[in-house]
Design a protein around this motif. Structure first.
Motif, PDB file in Angstrom:
ATOM      1  N   ALA A   1       7.382  -3.952  -5.822  1.00 46.69           N
ATOM      2  CA  ALA A   1       7.857  -3.916  -7.205  1.00 46.69           C
ATOM      3  C   ALA A   1       7.044  -2.935  -8.041  1.00 46.69           C
ATOM      4  CB  ALA A   1       7.793  -5.322  -7.814  1.00 46.69           C
ATOM      5  N   GLU A   2       5.734  -2.922  -7.839  1.00 46.00           N
ATOM      6  CA  GLU A   2       4.886  -2.000  -8.615  1.00 46.00           C
ATOM      7  C   GLU A   2       5.227  -0.545  -8.312  1.00 46.00           C
ATOM      8  OE1 GLU A   2       0.972  -3.201  -7.597  1.00 46.00           O
ATOM      9  OE2 GLU A   2       0.953  -4.949  -8.948  1.00 46.00           O
ATOM     10  N   LYS A   3       5.528  -0.229  -7.044  1.00 46.85           N
ATOM     11  CA  LYS A   3       5.893   1.139  -6.683  1.00 46.85           C
ATOM     12  C   LYS A   3       7.191   1.554  -7.361  1.00 46.85           C
ATOM     13  CE  LYS A   3       3.689   1.029  -2.126  1.00 46.85           C
ATOM     14  NZ  LYS A   3       3.937   1.012  -0.656  1.00 46.85           N
ATOM     15  N   ILE A   4       8.193   0.680  -7.314  1.00 49.39           N
ATOM     16  CA  ILE A   4       9.479   1.020  -7.936  1.00 49.39           C
ATOM     17  C   ILE A   4       9.320   1.156  -9.444  1.00 49.39           C
ATOM     18  CG2 ILE A   4      11.840   0.224  -8.345  1.00 49.39           C
ATOM     19  CD1 ILE A   4      11.795  -1.119  -5.683  1.00 49.39           C
ATOM     20  N   ALA A   5       8.577   0.249 -10.056  1.00 51.41           N
ATOM     21  CA  ALA A   5       8.373   0.311 -11.504  1.00 51.41           C
ATOM     22  C   ALA A   5       7.676   1.602 -11.900  1.00 51.41           C
ATOM     23  CB  ALA A   5       7.551  -0.898 -11.955  1.00 51.41           C
ATOM     24  N   GLU A   6       6.684   2.005 -11.127  1.00 48.72           N
ATOM     25  CA  GLU A   6       5.970   3.248 -11.432  1.00 48.72           C
ATOM     26  C   GLU A   6       6.904   4.447 -11.345  1.00 48.72           C
ATOM     27  OE1 GLU A   6       2.074   5.781  -9.830  1.00 48.72           O
ATOM     28  OE2 GLU A   6       2.659   3.882  -8.906  1.00 48.72           O
ATOM     29  N   ARG A   7       7.766   4.494 -10.304  1.00 51.86           N
ATOM     30  CA  ARG A   7       8.701   5.610 -10.158  1.00 51.86           C
ATOM     31  C   ARG A   7       9.701   5.661 -11.300  1.00 51.86           C
ATOM     32  NH1 ARG A   7       8.765   4.534  -4.330  1.00 51.86           N
ATOM     33  NH2 ARG A   7      10.629   3.258  -4.565  1.00 51.86           N
ATOM     34  N   ASN A   8      10.002   4.526 -11.898  1.00 50.09           N
ATOM     35  CA  ASN A   8      10.998   4.475 -12.962  1.00 50.09           C
ATOM     36  C   ASN A   8      10.381   4.380 -14.359  1.00 50.09           C
ATOM     37  OD1 ASN A   8      13.965   4.021 -11.700  1.00 50.09           O
ATOM     38  ND2 ASN A   8      12.426   3.063 -10.380  1.00 50.09           N
ATOM     39  N   GLY A   9       9.066   4.585 -14.468  1.00 52.34           N
ATOM     40  CA  GLY A   9       8.421   4.603 -15.770  1.00 52.34           C
ATOM     41  C   GLY A   9       8.390   3.244 -16.456  1.00 52.34           C
ATOM     42  N   LYS A  10       8.244   2.187 -15.672  1.00 53.77           N
ATOM     43  CA  LYS A  10       8.237   0.838 -16.239  1.00 53.77           C
ATOM     44  C   LYS A  10       7.022   0.075 -15.710  1.00 53.77           C
ATOM     45  CE  LYS A  10      13.309   0.732 -16.441  1.00 53.77           C
ATOM     46  NZ  LYS A  10      14.542   0.029 -16.033  1.00 53.77           N
ATOM     47  N   SER A  11       6.823  -1.117 -16.271  1.00 58.04           N
ATOM     48  CA  SER A  11       5.742  -1.986 -15.832  1.00 58.04           C
ATOM     49  C   SER A  11       6.328  -3.360 -15.544  1.00 58.04           C
ATOM     50  CB  SER A  11       4.658  -2.077 -16.911  1.00 58.04           C
ATOM     51  OG  SER A  11       3.610  -2.930 -16.502  1.00 58.04           O
TER      52      SER A  11
END
Length: 693
Positions: A519-529
């Motif tokens: 989840a952290e990897k996907i959030a980082e790629r999409n500019g979210k937390s």
């Protein structure tokens, strides 16, 4: 003794040495005179050129004002050009008066020019009077034109003033410039006359010397002829043995009479002399590239174009062409053409063309690149595997092998009907997307890249109206690469397990770390937390369900972050925590296992779902208007339907929810969706007990 020999030689050839010395002195005098007079003529030519540039700038300004008067569409461009003309005119006047060098800001005819004055008008009283008169005539014209330019082209009355001033000053300035030009030309003619007399006298003296040295020169000519024959033979040998194609192009793009023997082998034709180069290219390359080549060669013959600047514009620098061999058989070659100017008397005489067959080099380069990419993929995989829990890697290797075998079996299945072939595409797409999700979760980016290529090719098939069995043959390359990578992962995981005991941490905690990192990897790629809360309630997932549940959770986490969780700015505006929250829980009931994935995002966008469904022709606008939210929600599970604006690694293909639906159906489970606008979206999966017993 050495001194006597030297003196004897000098005495023997004294007259010849003296005569040669006089001849050299005469020639030097003539050359010096030519150089000196040439410099004088050049100075007058500079003044003629500068006067011509001024006339061109005057004409350009008048034309620009008339164009602005007619309200042309590109007024801003004309204003810019007019400003450049005014600035160039002032700078040219300064150069003509005081000397120096000036590069134009805006060239006439769209070209830049350089004005060089080494003998300015200020050197003579008459010249100062001329430049003073010219400045006086220009003064009012410049004032009116500059005043108009300061309005940005919006003052029509000021434009009229500028035009009237230009008309009044144009003739006088033109006559003044013509006078300057005429005087410079007259001076040039006088210097030319002087040069002719000097040359005539020099010729007469040289003729006299010719009589004296005639026998000597005849002997030298004979020797020169012998050397020329040797040079010609050497040139012939070079052209016969050189390993590249060499030939000359004239202005009509005809091939010269001399060319290297290798050229016939490269081009695949004999007797090339006199043939038109463009005609040869027509059967080899596209019409667009042929046209570009014609323009390129024309630019090479243009005196205004710097040769070095054209190198990057060469349309034949590296081309893939179909040519014939000397037996008439069509073959594929990669050719490289290089063009160079051949100068004669400071003029562009011809173009030397160098053509090489680089087919083998290109193939070797492709092989090296493929090997490098192969090595980089393996290194990346090894690095990821060594830094990831070996148990997860082993599970992925088994899952990947299973899915790839399924894709391979699907490819080999002999379906013939259009519906069966489309279902074949959907199944391959679904399994590939699921495999990409698992690889992405583990950070196996090389694996993800190859799966993405497979997905892209499958997507092309899904867009075809009529499918045939042969259309699937192109997927074999990516599938083979994936199988190879999967085998590498399996072997590495086995070696690691063999080298150390397999860790046996709590399965739930292992999954929790796995999903949180994903989840952290996907959030980082999409500019979210985002944060992930995991509650297992003491439930241990049965082994037969682990792979399917992992796929479901991966797709739901990805969906929650990409489509549900808002950006930090939006969440602050809605008085939420900046980091989104995803809750994953497992519960064991008497007859079923319940998985719940809930996010605190903005909920389902029913209007966006409807519009996407209409755009993909899943439903009509009239049909969907009567649907309730439950029926609209079901559309998110339709294959290929996604509300993402652009396709990327984490969303946009419309396959994530299709995978969830497929995996739930395989387990004979049920899927429930609840959503509240700007509050949450919750997916609940119910799996009956007999699915794993």
């Amino acid at each position: 003794m050495q001194g006597k020999i030297t003196f004897s030689i000098f005495a023997r050839y004294r007259n010849l040495i003296v005569s040669v010395a006089i001849l050299v002195l005469l020639i030097f005098s003539v050359l010096f005179s030519n150089f000196f007079i040439g410099r004088e003529i050049e100075k007058q030519t500079q003044m003629v050129d500068a006067s011509g540039y001024l006339r061109d700038e005057m004409q350009s300004m008048m034309l620009g004002l008339f164009n602005l008067k007619t309200y042309i569409s590109n007024m801003n461009a004309q204003i810019t050009l007019l400003k450049g003309n005014v600035n160039n005119f002032n700078r040219l006047l300064d150069v003509m008066e005081h000397g120096g060098t000036m590069d134009s800001e805006v060239g006439y005819g769209g070209l830049r020019y350089r004005a060089v004055i080494t003998r300015p008008l200020s050197n003579t009283a008459h010249g100062r009077n001329q430049i003073g008169a010219l400045r006086q005539q220009w003064k009012n014209y410049e004032q009116e034109t500059s005043a108009y330019l300061q309005t940005g082209g919006s003052d029509a009355q000021q434009l009229n003033f500028a035009l009237e001033s230009g008309i009044q000053s144009y003739s006088a300035m033109y006559l003044n410039l013509n006078e300057i030009t005429e005087q410079a030309l007259q001076k040039s003619e006088r210097w030319n006359s002087i040069l002719k007399y000097i040359q005539l006298i020099g010729i007469m003296i040289l003729v006299a010397y010719f009589i004296v040295f005639i026998f000597y020169f005849i002997r030298q000519l004979i020797q020169a002829d012998d050397q020329a024959k040797m040079a010609e033979q050497g040139n012939h040998d070079i052209m016969r043995t050189v390993d590249i194609g060499l030939f000359l192009l004239d202005r009509e793009m005809n091939i010269g009479h001399q060319y290297s023997a290798k050229l016939e082998n490269i081009i695949g034709r004999r007797q090339l002399q006199g043939l038109n180069f463009v005609d040869l290219l027509v059967d080899m390359i596209s019409a667009e590239r042929v046209a570009a080549t014609r323009v390129f060669v024309e630019q090479l013959y243009s005196e205004w174009v710097i040769e070095q600047l054209l190198g990057s514009l060469n349309p034949l620098k590296k081309i893939s062409a179909k040519v014939s061999d000397l037996n008439g058989n069509k073959v594929h070659k990669v050719l490289s053409f290089r063009f160079s100017r051949v100068m004669r008397d400071e003029q562009i005489f011809q173009i030397l063309v160098n053509v090489a067959d680089i087919t083998e080099a290109v193939e070797m380069e492709k092989e090296l690149q493929a090997e490098q990419a192969h090595s980089e993929r393996h290194l990346g995989m090894i690095s990821t595997i060594l830094n990831t829990d070996v148990g997860l890697i082993a599970d992925f290797a088994h899952s990947a092998s299973t899915k790839l075998d399924m894709i391979n079996a699907t490819l080999k299945s002999p379906e013939r009907s259009a519906e069966a072939l489309q279902e074949k595409v959907r199944l391959i797409y679904r399994e590939a997307h699921s495999l990409k999700g698992e690889a992405s979760a583990l950070g196996l980016h090389s694996f993800v890249a190859v799966v993405s290529e497979l997905e892209s090719n499958v997507k092309l098939l899904s867009n075809k109206h009529q499918l045939g069995g042969n259309d699937f043959l192109g997927l074999a390359m990516e599938l083979e690469q994936l199988m190879e990578l999967s085998q590498v992962i399996r072997q590495l995981s086995q070696k690691i397990v063999g080298a150390q005991s397999l860790p046996s941490p709590d399965n739930t905690a292992l999954n929790e770390r796995y999903y949180r990192a994903f989840a952290e990897k996907i959030a980082e790629r999409n500019g979210k937390s985002v944060t992930v809360n995991w509650e297992d309630n003491g439930v241990t997932v049965p082994a037969p369900l682990q792979e399917s549940l992992r796929e479901i959770v991966i797709q739901l986490i990805r969906n929650a972050i990409v489509h549900g969780i808002e950006t930090a700015d939006v969440r602050r505006s809605r008085r939420k925590f900046e980091a989104g929250n995803i809750e994953i829980s497992l519960q064991q009931a008497a007859q079923h296992l319940q998985l719940t994935v809930k996010d605190d995002g903005h909920g389902l966008d029913y209007e966006a779902i409807k519009q996407k469904a209409i755009a993909h022709q899943v439903v009509t606008a009239a049909e969907v208007q009567t649907w309730d939210k439950a029926k609209i929600t079901a559309l998110i599970f339709h294959p290929g339907l996604s509300t993402a604006q652009h396709a990327a690694e984490d969303a946009g293909e419309g396959r994530g929810m299709d995978i969830v639906k497929d995996r739930v159906n395989r387990l004979r489970g049920k899927l429930k969706v609840r959503s509240a606008e700007q509050q949450f979206t919750q997916f609940t999966v119910l799996i009956p007990q007999d699915a794993w017993l």
